[in-house]
Write an enzyme that holds these catalytic residues in place. Sequence first.
Site, PDB file in Angstrom:
ATOM      1  N   GLU A  50       0.863  -1.196   0.000  1.00  0.00           N
ATOM      2  CA  GLU A  50       0.000   0.000   0.000  1.00  0.00           C
ATOM      3  C   GLU A  50       0.886   1.227   0.000  1.00  0.00           C
ATOM      4  OE1 GLU A  50      -2.940   0.398   3.109  1.00  0.00           O
ATOM      5  OE2 GLU A  50      -3.817   2.119   2.070  1.00  0.00           O
ATOM      6  N   CYS A 245      -6.708   0.865   2.594  1.00  0.00           N
ATOM      7  CA  CYS A 245      -7.712   1.947   2.583  1.00  0.00           C
ATOM      8  C   CYS A 245      -7.541   2.885   1.396  1.00  0.00           C
ATOM      9  CB  CYS A 245      -7.625   2.757   3.864  1.00  0.00           C
ATOM     10  SG  CYS A 245      -8.068   1.821   5.318  1.00  0.00           S
ATOM     11  N   ASN A 377     -12.071  -3.176  -0.017  1.00  0.00           N
ATOM     12  CA  ASN A 377     -11.015  -3.453   0.964  1.00  0.00           C
ATOM     13  C   ASN A 377     -11.647  -3.802   2.298  1.00  0.00           C
ATOM     14  OD1 ASN A 377      -8.445  -3.538   2.263  1.00  0.00           O
ATOM     15  ND2 ASN A 377      -8.786  -1.461   2.983  1.00  0.00           N
ATOM     16  N   GLU A 378     -11.738  -2.821   3.214  1.00  0.00           N
ATOM     17  CA  GLU A 378     -12.333  -3.139   4.521  1.00  0.00           C
ATOM     18  C   GLU A 378     -13.743  -2.582   4.559  1.00  0.00           C
ATOM     19  OE1 GLU A 378      -9.627  -1.515   7.379  1.00  0.00           O
ATOM     20  OE2 GLU A 378      -8.522  -3.386   7.572  1.00  0.00           O
TER      21      GLU A 378
HETATM   22  O1  AHR Z   1      -2.325  -1.483   6.508  1.00  0.00           O
HETATM   23  C1  AHR Z   1      -2.803  -0.231   6.870  1.00  0.00           C
HETATM   24  C2  AHR Z   1      -4.315  -0.146   6.813  1.00  0.00           C
HETATM   25  O2  AHR Z   1      -4.878  -1.054   7.714  1.00  0.00           O
HETATM   26  C3  AHR Z   1      -4.911  -0.530   5.509  1.00  0.00           C
HETATM   27  O3  AHR Z   1      -4.933   0.520   4.634  1.00  0.00           O
HETATM   28  C4  AHR Z   1      -6.307  -0.940   5.872  1.00  0.00           C
HETATM   29  O4  AHR Z   1      -6.822  -1.893   5.003  1.00  0.00           O
HETATM   30  C5  AHR Z   1      -6.170  -1.417   7.293  1.00  0.00           C
HETATM   31  O5  AHR Z   1      -7.087  -0.810   8.126  1.00  0.00           O
END
Ligand code: AHR
Length: 660
Positions: A50, A245, A377-378
């Site tokens: 990321e 994220c 993602n989440e």
């Molecule tokens: O890894 C950091 C963050 O943690 C990521 O962006 C997210 O998916 C998780 O909350």
Amino acid sequence: MKRITTILLFFRMIFVFLSAQAQVSQTPLNIDLSAKGADIQPTMWGLFFEDINFAADGGLYAEKLKNYSFEFENPMMGWNRVEEGGANGYTYAMNYAVTTGPNKKYMQLQRLNSEGVMGLQNSGFRGIGLLEGETYRLTFRARRVSGDSQLSAQLIGQEMAVLGSAVLKQLTGEWSEYELSIACSGTAPNARFRLLIEGEGKIDVDMVSLFPYSTWKDRKRGLRRDIVQLLADMQPGFLRFPGGCIVEGFDLENRYQWKKTIGDMAGREVRINRWNTEFGHRPTPDYYQSFGIGFFEYFQLAEDIGAAPLPILSCGLACQFNSGEMVQMGDDLEPYIQDAVDLIEFANSPANTQWGAVRAEMGHPEPFNLRFIGVGNENWGPQYIERAKAFADVIKAQYPDVTIISTSGPFPEGKEFDYLWGELKKMNAEIIDEHYYRPPQWFRENASRYDKYDRSGPKVFAGEYAAQSVFTVSPDNQNNWNCALAEAAFMTGLERNADVVHMASYAPLLAHVDAWQWKPDMIWFDNLSAFGTPNYYVQKMFSTNRGSYVVPVTQANNPLAGQEDLFASAAVDIATDELIVKIVNTSPVGRTVNISLAGKYKLASRGTLIEMASDNAEDVNSIAEPKKIAPKQREFVPGKKNLLIDLKGQSFVVAKIKIQ
Ligand code: AHR
């Protein structure tokens, strides 16, 4: 007599010391080599990338200059005007009168006299790292507006030492691309770059970029060799990108849009990075995305390091910790789904298709062989399920062989987690992404988490995990041995359950020592070097000793998942005919385990033991001591039908031996 007593006393002390160090485990362990268990997926251990902590710009992407195209909200961010020794002049941020793309701004340098030094200075990403003997490639666009001034460039080290310079001989009145080489005569971790205007006149400049010639595979505008090497050394099964994220965005406008990250750099729209403002305790106003690493480069990186590419896309729901902005179902969602379908075409289809042609045009006529795609993602709630279904219907109709990864939200248990798993099971979801940012104790206690999972349900992608030494995302979290050891203990449970767990990756992957937002992280770097944490070496020990299928390691017929502070898993590698046993001892006390081996086989006379250990659970690696905690290798001699393995206190051991 006195001498003999002293010698006896000495031996007694050694005996007491050794007994304390190596207590024989109460119950012997067993491995039945004839009990072939689940196949371990080639994708089992992978990487989660990321763009957080300056992982892309200022990190993996070898560009030395920040705000290279003056597109930050403040076009002067990263740049200073230099006006020294009697020089007189100005710098103006300008907009192209007619612009066809997102590269809207450029800089005008005006010089009113010929004295002193006048121009622009860039301070890089918390400084510029330069190496003695390295040659740097400077590229920029420029045109002369008036006068007969010229441009020159300098690398500035400590105490204003000029470490390298170059002069542009012929500048024309038309916008043109220029390229200069600058040889560097000294190493500097915190250098500056200067673009200077010589003589009276006005010059426009844009897209000023400085790269070392030496990049990963020596590609132009390439990636940092040292960081990619650390990734490649892990032999990762997959590369998940671009997050995290960052995929979702603070709002939908800010979501990651892959189509804006490909093609010529001038067409890649510079954007504010969502981690710029995310944490009040770590503000990073200068964190933007140039997209120098865009989707093409991610696919290329995955290919380079032998990893299956795993892109994750927005499902039409912005980060639910932020705005939670949601696109309506139906026509409004359609472009999001089309992005996913087009991405598969971009990665996999021949060069005579619309998106395959774009890939070929960028220099990769062969397909990238995408087999997985993540939707969201989440995300959580019924809103996610509705959207996930809409994506799955279209993707599966067109690309039935592409496996879809769905999410179970940000937490590894609780109401939302249970809801999502229930709904995704009903949908026959293929792989579900689980995240755990939890204390080390949680990892030790959850080593048997997957022993109880439904064997006929969706498979698991442990997509983001890391033990948090203080609390989740605490700025005081450490990549210490205690956390890495707890992760190793947990990972034996992932491996043992390879029929359920098909993929796993530590998160986040990269962090700049002076520009991070999130701790802990697997690999840290400054502007000159990078190092792996103890967590990195644990990941690497699993990944490079994966094996082909699981064989059970038991203690009194139970999996070894914490009894006497011991954790273990074992696998057979059919390519090398090896038995690979992974054992974790989380106790500070050393012990010897006696593993009896059942089944028909012949053991080689020597095996290899790879060991990580430290008496100090707080130990960490650093730029100064990059391998304070790192694996060490030695030989061991097996018994006829058993392995006797000495485990130090707080140790993780991989024992490998040929079996025939
Ligand atoms: O890894 C950091 C963050 O943690 C990521 O962006 C997210 O998916 C998780 O909350």
